[in-house]
Design an enzyme around this catalytic site. Structure first.
Site, mmCIF file in Angstrom:
data_model
loop_
_atom_site.group_PDB
_atom_site.id
_atom_site.type_symbol
_atom_site.label_atom_id
_atom_site.label_comp_id
_atom_site.label_asym_id
_atom_site.label_seq_id
_atom_site.Cartn_x
_atom_site.Cartn_y
_atom_site.Cartn_z
ATOM 1 N N THR A 125 0.817 -1.208 0.000
ATOM 2 C CA THR A 125 0.000 0.000 0.000
ATOM 3 C C THR A 125 0.857 1.268 0.000
ATOM 4 O OG1 THR A 125 -1.514 1.256 1.413
ATOM 5 C CG2 THR A 125 -0.120 -0.313 2.527
ATOM 6 N N ASP A 126 0.271 2.355 -0.460
ATOM 7 C CA ASP A 126 0.972 3.657 -0.393
ATOM 8 C C ASP A 126 1.119 4.129 1.060
ATOM 9 O OD1 ASP A 126 -1.694 4.376 0.120
ATOM 10 O OD2 ASP A 126 -1.832 5.830 -1.525
ATOM 11 N N GLU A 127 0.341 3.510 1.979
ATOM 12 C CA GLU A 127 0.380 3.988 3.369
ATOM 13 C C GLU A 127 1.721 3.716 4.052
ATOM 14 O OE1 GLU A 127 -3.049 3.494 5.743
ATOM 15 O OE2 GLU A 127 -4.411 3.939 4.094
ATOM 16 N N TYR B 158 -1.805 -0.560 11.121
ATOM 17 C CA TYR B 158 -2.011 -1.211 9.817
ATOM 18 C C TYR B 158 -0.801 -0.977 8.905
ATOM 19 C CZ TYR B 158 -3.348 -1.488 4.901
ATOM 20 O OH TYR B 158 -3.348 -1.756 3.548
ATOM 21 N N LYS C 9 2.108 -3.570 7.440
ATOM 22 C CA LYS C 9 2.359 -3.751 6.001
ATOM 23 C C LYS C 9 3.823 -3.429 5.682
ATOM 24 C CE LYS C 9 -0.263 -4.527 3.084
ATOM 25 N NZ LYS C 9 -0.745 -5.823 2.511
HETATM 26 P P1 NAD Z 1 -10.173 -6.894 2.543
HETATM 27 O O1 NAD Z 1 -10.152 -6.661 4.003
HETATM 28 O O2 NAD Z 1 -11.398 -6.587 1.749
HETATM 29 O O3 NAD Z 1 -9.806 -8.419 2.219
HETATM 30 C C1 NAD Z 1 -8.753 -9.092 2.871
HETATM 31 C C2 NAD Z 1 -8.921 -10.588 2.609
HETATM 32 O O4 NAD Z 1 -7.844 -11.282 3.234
HETATM 33 C C3 NAD Z 1 -10.222 -11.166 3.187
HETATM 34 O O5 NAD Z 1 -10.820 -12.020 2.248
HETATM 35 C C4 NAD Z 1 -9.751 -11.941 4.415
HETATM 36 O O6 NAD Z 1 -10.587 -13.041 4.737
HETATM 37 C C5 NAD Z 1 -8.369 -12.387 3.952
HETATM 38 N N1 NAD Z 1 -7.459 -12.684 5.064
HETATM 39 C C6 NAD Z 1 -7.165 -11.901 6.141
HETATM 40 N N2 NAD Z 1 -6.282 -12.513 6.950
HETATM 41 C C7 NAD Z 1 -5.986 -13.699 6.361
HETATM 42 C C8 NAD Z 1 -5.119 -14.773 6.695
HETATM 43 N N3 NAD Z 1 -4.389 -14.747 7.819
HETATM 44 N N4 NAD Z 1 -5.052 -15.831 5.861
HETATM 45 C C9 NAD Z 1 -5.794 -15.887 4.734
HETATM 46 N N5 NAD Z 1 -6.639 -14.908 4.371
HETATM 47 C C10 NAD Z 1 -6.739 -13.815 5.173
HETATM 48 O O7 NAD Z 1 -8.919 -6.093 1.984
HETATM 49 P P2 NAD Z 1 -8.680 -5.447 0.547
HETATM 50 O O8 NAD Z 1 -9.122 -4.051 0.577
HETATM 51 O O9 NAD Z 1 -9.196 -6.374 -0.476
HETATM 52 O O10 NAD Z 1 -7.084 -5.437 0.511
HETATM 53 C C11 NAD Z 1 -6.382 -6.548 -0.034
HETATM 54 C C12 NAD Z 1 -4.902 -6.238 -0.040
HETATM 55 O O11 NAD Z 1 -4.655 -5.066 -0.801
HETATM 56 C C13 NAD Z 1 -4.334 -5.976 1.359
HETATM 57 O O12 NAD Z 1 -3.056 -6.565 1.437
HETATM 58 C C14 NAD Z 1 -4.232 -4.458 1.411
HETATM 59 O O13 NAD Z 1 -3.191 -4.052 2.264
HETATM 60 C C15 NAD Z 1 -3.918 -4.130 -0.038
HETATM 61 N N6 NAD Z 1 -4.333 -2.790 -0.464
HETATM 62 C C16 NAD Z 1 -5.639 -2.410 -0.383
HETATM 63 C C17 NAD Z 1 -6.012 -1.153 -0.817
HETATM 64 C C18 NAD Z 1 -7.441 -0.677 -0.732
HETATM 65 O O14 NAD Z 1 -7.708 0.503 -1.018
HETATM 66 N N7 NAD Z 1 -8.395 -1.510 -0.399
HETATM 67 C C19 NAD Z 1 -5.045 -0.268 -1.326
HETATM 68 C C20 NAD Z 1 -3.719 -0.690 -1.392
HETATM 69 C C21 NAD Z 1 -3.371 -1.964 -0.960
HETATM 70 O O1 DAU Z 2 -4.129 4.053 0.690
HETATM 71 C C1 DAU Z 2 -4.382 2.685 0.574
HETATM 72 C C2 DAU Z 2 -5.226 2.230 1.746
HETATM 73 O O2 DAU Z 2 -6.544 2.704 1.522
HETATM 74 C C3 DAU Z 2 -5.229 0.726 1.934
HETATM 75 O O3 DAU Z 2 -3.914 0.306 2.211
HETATM 76 C C4 DAU Z 2 -6.176 0.324 3.072
HETATM 77 O O4 DAU Z 2 -6.254 -1.077 3.174
HETATM 78 C C5 DAU Z 2 -7.553 0.886 2.759
HETATM 79 O O5 DAU Z 2 -8.443 0.606 3.824
HETATM 80 C C6 DAU Z 2 -7.482 2.387 2.530
HETATM 81 O O6 DAU Z 2 -7.140 3.060 3.767
HETATM 82 P P1 DAU Z 2 -7.805 4.437 4.189
HETATM 83 O O7 DAU Z 2 -7.708 4.588 5.650
HETATM 84 O O8 DAU Z 2 -7.286 5.554 3.336
HETATM 85 O O9 DAU Z 2 -9.320 4.151 3.716
HETATM 86 P P2 DAU Z 2 -10.721 4.496 4.407
HETATM 87 O O10 DAU Z 2 -11.773 4.193 3.396
HETATM 88 O O11 DAU Z 2 -10.852 3.913 5.755
HETATM 89 O O12 DAU Z 2 -10.632 6.081 4.578
HETATM 90 C C7 DAU Z 2 -10.440 6.926 3.457
HETATM 91 C C8 DAU Z 2 -10.435 8.348 3.977
HETATM 92 O O13 DAU Z 2 -11.763 8.678 4.420
HETATM 93 C C9 DAU Z 2 -9.538 8.565 5.173
HETATM 94 O O14 DAU Z 2 -8.967 9.873 5.104
HETATM 95 C C10 DAU Z 2 -10.474 8.465 6.366
HETATM 96 C C11 DAU Z 2 -11.765 9.021 5.810
HETATM 97 N N1 DAU Z 2 -13.008 8.461 6.385
HETATM 98 C C12 DAU Z 2 -13.133 7.093 6.421
HETATM 99 C C13 DAU Z 2 -14.255 6.522 6.977
HETATM 100 C C14 DAU Z 2 -14.399 5.012 7.020
HETATM 101 C C15 DAU Z 2 -14.018 9.288 6.859
HETATM 102 O O15 DAU Z 2 -13.897 10.525 6.783
HETATM 103 N N2 DAU Z 2 -15.132 8.715 7.394
HETATM 104 C C16 DAU Z 2 -15.290 7.352 7.491
HETATM 105 O O16 DAU Z 2 -16.342 6.899 8.009
#
Ligand code: NAD
Ligand code: DAU
Length: 338
Positions: A125-127, A149, A153
């Protein structure tokens, strides 16, 4: 191409599996997923009976289950999506974040060595770069994670990189921006706000709402990982972003307009502790070296995502009402499903 995809029942992994199976008749996928609260077999209901897809319920930190899958042989790559992904949950209880990111990734890396898997792709992730107050982050930027988190990562990424320098394990790491699209678990900004507005509820904007995220459609991410699988250089890392950077309040106003609501639906709530104020990726490397670029513009992606949630209440309503947990335990309590 035969892939072991971990965490494939979550938001990003399920969209990747659907994309790969649809785009390539010669791709097969084994999905290893623990089915935590975020893992939902319904995300892949449309490919469940596809002979090139199979599902194994299990933990990536369980070496026995990982090895039993890899013993089948013929795997070209492991793509590791499995993680706890929600920043707010990591603030409440970090333990599972560390266990999966660190010990889970370690277990997969060891298995990659043992079974001589030709490629291990770590989805990060970019985080990990921390808040970027101005300019853009390159892949060479130092890690400065600021939540449990992103720290978990970052720890996993360091471990992956160490396997390259120590054992020449064939790894590639990707750092993606914030994603949005179908099957997004309704605890994150986009799906929570869209579904709240459909339900006539208010949307909780953290702090001043001026926090900036970079937004990437989940299908563009799937295409980026496809490019990394086929052309990514081993030992390298790639940022995946769009340059579409917006403050949360602007996104909120766009969603209000798309759903026919006004600003009385906004509720300003307490900010997230340690909230990173801005992310901004420089994604020139993947564009220049692997020929990837995003295809879905932000306004287009936003509109189609809203339409998807409007058309798929049957997917998200049970999740929001808590029935979903019971559903998947009853449906998928066993080990190998298909
Ligand atoms: P999500 O929470 O929707 O899905 C995560 C999945 O991983 C789920 O299906 C869960 O059951 C599975 N999981 C968790 N722990 C596990 C374990 N120990 N063994 C096997 N399976 C397990 O998350 P997402 O948003 O789909 O993110 C997926 C990946 O992408 C993560 O690694 C996250 O860091 C990365 N990522 C997400 C975003 C985003 O915006 N959602 C952005 C950048 C990177
Ligand atoms: O940047 C990549 C990341 O994006 C991934 O690595 C993470 O897995 C993914 O969850 C996401 O993280 P964020 O914390 O950026 O996403 P979230 O949707 O939780 O929040 C996006 C922005 O919105 C953040 O600035 C917090 C804000 N927010 C979020 C929620 C849930 C609100 O203002 N209100 C809310 O209820």
């Amino acid at each position: 191409m035969k892939l072991l995809v971990t965490g494939g029942s979550g938001f990003v992994g399920s969209n990747f599996i659907r994309y790969m199976l649809g785009a390539y008749p010669d791709v097969s996928v084994v999905n290893l997923d623990k089915l935590t609260y975020a893992g939902n077999p319904a995300n892949l209901a449309d490919v469940e009976n596809e002979p090139r897809y199979s599902f194994v319920k299990g933990d990536i930190a369980d070496a026995a289950i990982v090895e039993s899958i890899l013993s089948e042989g013929g795997f070209d790559a492991i793509v590791n999506y499995a993680a706890e992904s929600h920043v707010d949950r990591s603030i409440l209880d970090p333990k599972a974040f560390l266990t999966t990111a660190v010990f889970g990734t370690y277990t997969l890396l060891e298995a990659t060595r043992k079974f001589a898997i030709p490629r291990f792709v770590q989805i990060s992730t970019d985080e990990v770069y921390g808040a970027i107050m101005e300019g853009e982050t390159l892949e060479s930027a130092p890690f400065e994670p600021r939540s449990p988190y992103s720290a978990a990562k970052a720890a996993a990424d360091h471990l992956v990189a160490s396997y390259w320098s120590t054992y020449q394990t064939p790894v590639v790491i990707t750092h993606a921006a914030n994603m949005y699209g179908p099957y997004h678990y309704p605890e994150k900004l986009f799906p929570l706000f869209i579904t709240n507005l459909i339900e006539g509820k208010k949307v909780p904007v953290y702090g001043d709402g001026m926090l900036v995220r970079e937004w990437l459609h989940v299908d563009d991410h799937a295409r980026a990982i496809d490019a990394v699988l086929r052309r990514g250089v081993l030992g390298e890392s790639y940022n995946i972003g769009t340059g579409d950077r917006l403050p949360n309040i602007e996104i909120t106003k766009k969603l209000l307009a798309l759903l026919g609501k006004d600003e009385s639906s906004i509720e300003h709530v307490k900010d997230r502790p340690g909230h990173d104020r801005r992310y901004a990726l420089n994604s020139q490397k993947i564009r220049r070296e692997l020929g990837w670029e995003p295809k879905i513009g932000f306004d287009e992606g936003l509109a189609t995502t809203v339409e998807w949630f409007k058309a798929n209440e049957a997917w998200w309503k049970p999740i929001k009402s808590g029935e979903y947990q019971k559903y998947y335990d009853a449906q998928y309590g066993g080990d190998r499903v298909s």
